[in-house]
Scaffold this motif. Structure first.
Motif, PDB file in Angstrom:
ATOM      1  N   ALA A  56       0.864  -1.187   0.000  1.00  0.00           N
ATOM      2  CA  ALA A  56       0.000   0.000   0.000  1.00  0.00           C
ATOM      3  C   ALA A  56       0.898   1.235   0.000  1.00  0.00           C
ATOM      4  N   TYR A  57       0.688   2.130  -0.959  1.00  0.00           N
ATOM      5  CA  TYR A  57       1.536   3.314  -1.052  1.00  0.00           C
ATOM      6  C   TYR A  57       0.845   4.379  -1.890  1.00  0.00           C
ATOM      7  N   SER A  58       1.349   5.596  -1.809  1.00  0.00           N
ATOM      8  CA  SER A  58       0.824   6.704  -2.609  1.00  0.00           C
ATOM      9  C   SER A  58       1.951   7.692  -2.845  1.00  0.00           C
ATOM     10  N   GLY A  59       1.745   8.567  -3.814  1.00  0.00           N
ATOM     11  CA  GLY A  59       2.774   9.558  -4.091  1.00  0.00           C
ATOM     12  C   GLY A  59       2.412  10.464  -5.241  1.00  0.00           C
ATOM     13  N   LYS A  60       3.273  11.442  -5.472  1.00  0.00           N
ATOM     14  CA  LYS A  60       3.131  12.359  -6.595  1.00  0.00           C
ATOM     15  C   LYS A  60       4.305  12.147  -7.538  1.00  0.00           C
ATOM     16  N   GLU A 117      -2.258   6.308  -6.084  1.00  0.00           N
ATOM     17  CA  GLU A 117      -2.564   5.618  -4.836  1.00  0.00           C
ATOM     18  C   GLU A 117      -2.745   4.133  -5.123  1.00  0.00           C
ATOM     19  N   HIS A 118      -2.284   3.293  -4.212  1.00  0.00           N
ATOM     20  CA  HIS A 118      -2.426   1.849  -4.380  1.00  0.00           C
ATOM     21  C   HIS A 118      -2.633   1.205  -3.024  1.00  0.00           C
ATOM     22  N   THR A 155      -6.572  -2.147  -5.383  1.00  0.00           N
ATOM     23  CA  THR A 155      -7.249  -0.922  -5.806  1.00  0.00           C
ATOM     24  C   THR A 155      -6.194   0.127  -6.069  1.00  0.00           C
ATOM     25  N   ALA A 156      -6.260   0.752  -7.240  1.00  0.00           N
ATOM     26  CA  ALA A 156      -5.264   1.755  -7.607  1.00  0.00           C
ATOM     27  C   ALA A 156      -5.958   2.924  -8.294  1.00  0.00           C
ATOM     28  N   ARG A 157      -5.395   4.109  -8.105  1.00  0.00           N
ATOM     29  CA  ARG A 157      -5.985   5.325  -8.678  1.00  0.00           C
ATOM     30  C   ARG A 157      -4.873   6.245  -9.155  1.00  0.00           C
ATOM     31  N   LEU A 158      -4.957   6.687 -10.404  1.00  0.00           N
ATOM     32  CA  LEU A 158      -4.006   7.624 -11.000  1.00  0.00           C
ATOM     33  C   LEU A 158      -4.763   8.860 -11.442  1.00  0.00           C
ATOM     34  N   VAL A 196      -8.368   4.682  -0.895  1.00  0.00           N
ATOM     35  CA  VAL A 196      -8.459   4.997  -2.316  1.00  0.00           C
ATOM     36  C   VAL A 196      -9.916   5.200  -2.695  1.00  0.00           C
ATOM     37  N   GLU A 197     -10.303   6.441  -2.957  1.00  0.00           N
ATOM     38  CA  GLU A 197     -11.679   6.786  -3.337  1.00  0.00           C
ATOM     39  C   GLU A 197     -11.679   7.180  -4.805  1.00  0.00           C
TER      40      GLU A 197
END
Length: 323
Positions: free
Chosen positions: A43-47, A62-63, A71-74, A192-193
């Protein structure tokens, strides 16, 4: 004077291609295995910043993994809002427009990086130095094409988590075709929404379908070594029969779209954007045309060779049997 001789020595060494240089490092392979596993399991997120040709975009990623489901979001942070996401076995795209949910069609060529295939393809995989990316220590891994029929890659892998912090795709002249780099990275549980911003977005959902088995056959008398057929899907374009074939070597991929039409043949087409090439060729048949389109992350000349080696009669028969 000493520095001059050292420079000449490094130049000579760089041009030597002995068997020793052609052997992939087992440590480098293990780095790729760890990278592939970390991308799916942590689980991780970043810019990050993404660049391809004249496209430059600031993105947020986000993952998370909950009960074994990814679940992942770009999201694009600058310019027009755009969002792509994965939730379990669905791909989701959100773009400006009314709030409309469309249940869609199977997407061909959903290809994840597969270390086993990478190691079987003609790549040389070696370690570089340790560099600082996103205020973290990252091990550089070189994945170099050995046959000219695929791009080369550079991966900067986080030493603590094995997450990919930076990536470059390069052509045969060592020019960067595409790259991204994290500027911030946070590791830990995420919320992750999907499509949760203030903008009014049109949401499209595409189920990911992976067949239990794919019939392995070659539509051409020549294909680059290491590429395997991972998806073969019949479909229809209006009243026309169509077929999509997707191939990957574990990193690069390309798809061949086949369509049997009653239209007249059109001139050949070519478009290139960063590492991606799109080629089109029409074959005249009695009473119609076999329209072939190839799209993928391979060198343009390789794509042209594949198209020119197609078994036109065999593909016509394949399309004739498609329902």
């Amino acid at each position: 004077m000493v520095s001059r001789y050292l420079g000449l020595l490094f130049l000579v060494l760089a041009t030597i291609r002995s068997d020793a240089f052609a052997i992939s490092s087992e440590l480098a392979k293990e780095k790729l295995r760890s990278m592939s596993m970390a991308a799916r399991s942590l689980a991780y997120s970043g810019k990050l910043v993404y660049q391809r040709a004249d496209v430059l975009a600031n993105l947020a990623f986000e993952h998370d993994v909950i009960n074994g489901q990814e679940t992942a979001r770009l999201r694009r942070l600058s310019g027009q809002p755009l969002e792509r996401a994965q939730s379990g076995n669905s791909l989701i795209e959100a773009s400006p427009g009314p709030d409309v949910l469309r249940q869609g069609y199977p997407l061909p060529g959903i290809i994840n990086a597969e270390p086993r295939q990478i190691f079987e393809a003609p790549y040389q995989i070696t370690l570089g130095g340790v560099e600082r990316i996103a205020d973290r220590s990252a091990q550089l891994v070189f994945v170099e094409s050995m046959d000219g029929h695929r791009h080369s890659y550079r991966f900067w892998v986080d030493e603590d988590t094995s997450l990919l912090l930076r990536s470059q795709t390069l052509n045969a002249d060592n020019q960067t075709l595409e790259q991204f780099e994290f500027s911030e990275l946070t590791v830990g549980p995420q919320s992750v929404e999907i499509a949760a911003g203030q903008e009014s977005l049109q949401v499209k959902v595409y189920p990911i379908t992976r067949p239990d088995a794919v019939l392995q056959f070659s539509p051409a008398s020549w294909l680059p070594a290491g590429y395997q057929l991972v998806s073969a899907l019949p479909s229809r374009t209006g009243s026309h029969r169509a077929y999509t074939l997707a191939y990957t070597d574990g990193l690069g991929s390309f798809s061949i779209f086949l369509e049997l039409t009653s239209a007249r043949p059109e001139p050949d087409m070519q478009a290139i954007l960063g590492p991606t090439v799109a080629l089109g060729k029409d074959y005249a048949l009695s009473g119609g045309t076999l329209r072939v389109t190839l799209v993928g992350e391979i060198p343009p000349e390789t794509g042209k060779t594949i198209i020119n080696a197609l078994d036109v009669d065999g593909l016509k028969g394949l399309l004739s049997r498609s329902k």
